[in-house]
Design a protein around this motif. Structure first.
Motif, short mmCIF file in Angstrom:
data_model
loop_
_atom_site.label_atom_id
_atom_site.label_comp_id
_atom_site.label_asym_id
_atom_site.label_seq_id
_atom_site.Cartn_x
_atom_site.Cartn_y
_atom_site.Cartn_z
N SER A 1 0.83 -1.20 0.00
CA SER A 1 0.00 0.00 0.00
C SER A 1 0.87 1.25 0.00
N LEU A 2 1.93 1.23 0.78
CA LEU A 2 2.84 2.37 0.82
C LEU A 2 3.51 2.58 -0.54
N MET A 3 3.88 1.48 -1.18
CA MET A 3 4.50 1.56 -2.49
C MET A 3 3.54 2.18 -3.51
N LEU A 4 2.29 1.73 -3.52
CA LEU A 4 1.32 2.28 -4.45
C LEU A 4 1.09 3.77 -4.20
N TYR A 5 0.97 4.13 -2.95
CA TYR A 5 0.74 5.54 -2.60
C TYR A 5 1.88 6.40 -3.12
N ARG A 6 3.11 5.97 -2.90
CA ARG A 6 4.27 6.76 -3.34
C ARG A 6 4.30 6.91 -4.86
N ILE A 7 3.98 5.83 -5.56
CA ILE A 7 3.97 5.90 -7.03
C ILE A 7 2.90 6.87 -7.51
N ILE A 8 1.70 6.75 -6.95
CA ILE A 8 0.59 7.61 -7.37
C ILE A 8 0.93 9.08 -7.14
N VAL A 9 1.44 9.40 -5.97
CA VAL A 9 1.76 10.80 -5.65
C VAL A 9 2.86 11.33 -6.56
N SER A 10 3.89 10.53 -6.81
CA SER A 10 5.01 11.00 -7.62
C SER A 10 4.65 11.13 -9.09
N GLU A 11 3.76 10.29 -9.59
CA GLU A 11 3.45 10.28 -11.01
C GLU A 11 2.19 11.05 -11.39
N ALA A 12 1.36 11.40 -10.40
CA ALA A 12 0.08 12.04 -10.69
C ALA A 12 0.20 13.31 -11.54
N PRO A 13 1.19 14.18 -11.32
CA PRO A 13 1.27 15.39 -12.16
C PRO A 13 1.47 15.08 -13.65
N HIS A 14 2.14 13.97 -13.95
CA HIS A 14 2.42 13.62 -15.34
C HIS A 14 1.43 12.60 -15.89
N PHE A 15 0.89 11.75 -15.01
CA PHE A 15 -0.04 10.70 -15.43
C PHE A 15 -1.28 10.74 -14.53
N PRO A 16 -2.11 11.79 -14.65
CA PRO A 16 -3.27 11.93 -13.76
C PRO A 16 -4.24 10.77 -13.83
N HIS A 17 -4.25 10.04 -14.97
CA HIS A 17 -5.16 8.91 -15.10
C HIS A 17 -4.81 7.79 -14.13
N LEU A 18 -3.55 7.71 -13.70
CA LEU A 18 -3.16 6.71 -12.71
C LEU A 18 -3.80 7.02 -11.36
N ALA A 19 -3.78 8.29 -10.99
CA ALA A 19 -4.41 8.70 -9.74
C ALA A 19 -5.92 8.45 -9.79
N THR A 20 -6.51 8.72 -10.96
CA THR A 20 -7.95 8.48 -11.11
C THR A 20 -8.29 7.00 -10.94
N SER A 21 -7.48 6.14 -11.54
CA SER A 21 -7.71 4.70 -11.41
C SER A 21 -7.60 4.26 -9.96
#
Length: 218
Positions: free
Chosen positions: A114-134
């Motif tokens: 869960s921590l790994m997913l959270y870190r990826i989402i936060v770091s990539e959201a500005p460039h890949f907002p669809h990941l955060a949406t998913s």
């Protein structure tokens, strides 16, 4: 095909006669690569090697990296979220139910994956907002909707007084993230973790009931 291009997510890209075992094998490989390299740093070639499949086979199951990551997020949420929300179905008193939910949520959000997913989402959201949406659609939103429905049931029973169940559900889950979750997400050392988790759990329930409970809350 670029591994990092922000292509649309297709969450149900199943080829004819798809082997669920093979799909799971790929998701397991993706977990290792995403954990080590994040989203943008991961490549479909590396995921194929880690999964023990050819790149062609990988693309038969997942159209692109965004599709694969979305499937990985969805799989993890479908596997873990129902367990965390199960106390709602136990027909226990409100305080006991909330305590069980809080304990399950604190455990879930502090797991390494869960921590790994959270870190990826936060770091990539500005460039890949669809990941955060998913992630939001398959994780937090589903949890909030489930808890808000349970809160609505309690309001009808007279055990809680809540004007906005959805907002109250968001508040409760936020209380469960106090202190421990943020420090774990920042990879900070933490002493007396089990004791502090119990403190967070019981404080979250106490504060929630102080705002929304009434004389029939038992």
């Amino acid at each position: 095909m670029s591994d990092s291009a922000p292509l649309p997510i297709v969450t149900h890209n199943h080829c004819t006669g798809e082997s669920e075992a093979k799909r799971q094998q790929i998701l397991d490989g993706a977990r290792t690569i995403f954990a080590a390299h994040g989203f943008e740093g991961a490549s479909m070639s590396a995921i194929a090697r880690e999964s023990g499949v050819s790149k062609g086979t990988l693309y038969n199951y997942f159209t692109n990296k965004a599709d694969l990551f979305a499937a990985f997020v969805e799989y993890n949420c479908q596997k873990k979220l129902p367990v965390a929300l199960a106390p709602m179905k136990a027909n226990q008193p409100v305080q006991e139910t909330l305590t069980a939910i809080a304990r399950a949520m604190v455990h879930l959000i502090t797991q390494p994956e869960s921590l790994m997913l959270y870190r990826i989402i936060v770091s990539e959201a500005p460039h890949f907002p669809h990941l955060a949406t998913s992630f939001w659609q398959h994780g937090p939103r589903m949890g909030i909707e489930a808890l808000s429905l349970w809160i609505e049931e309690q309001v009808k029973k007279g055990t809680l007084t809540v004007e906005d169940p959805e907002f109250a559900a968001e508040q409760f889950f936020t209380l469960c993230q106090t202190r421990i979750a943020h420090r774990k997400r920042f990879n900070m050392p933490f002493e007396n973790e089990d004791t502090e988790k119990e403190k967070v759990i019981h404080a979250a329930v106490k504060m929630f009931l102080a705002t929304y409970g009434n004389s029939r809350t038992i």
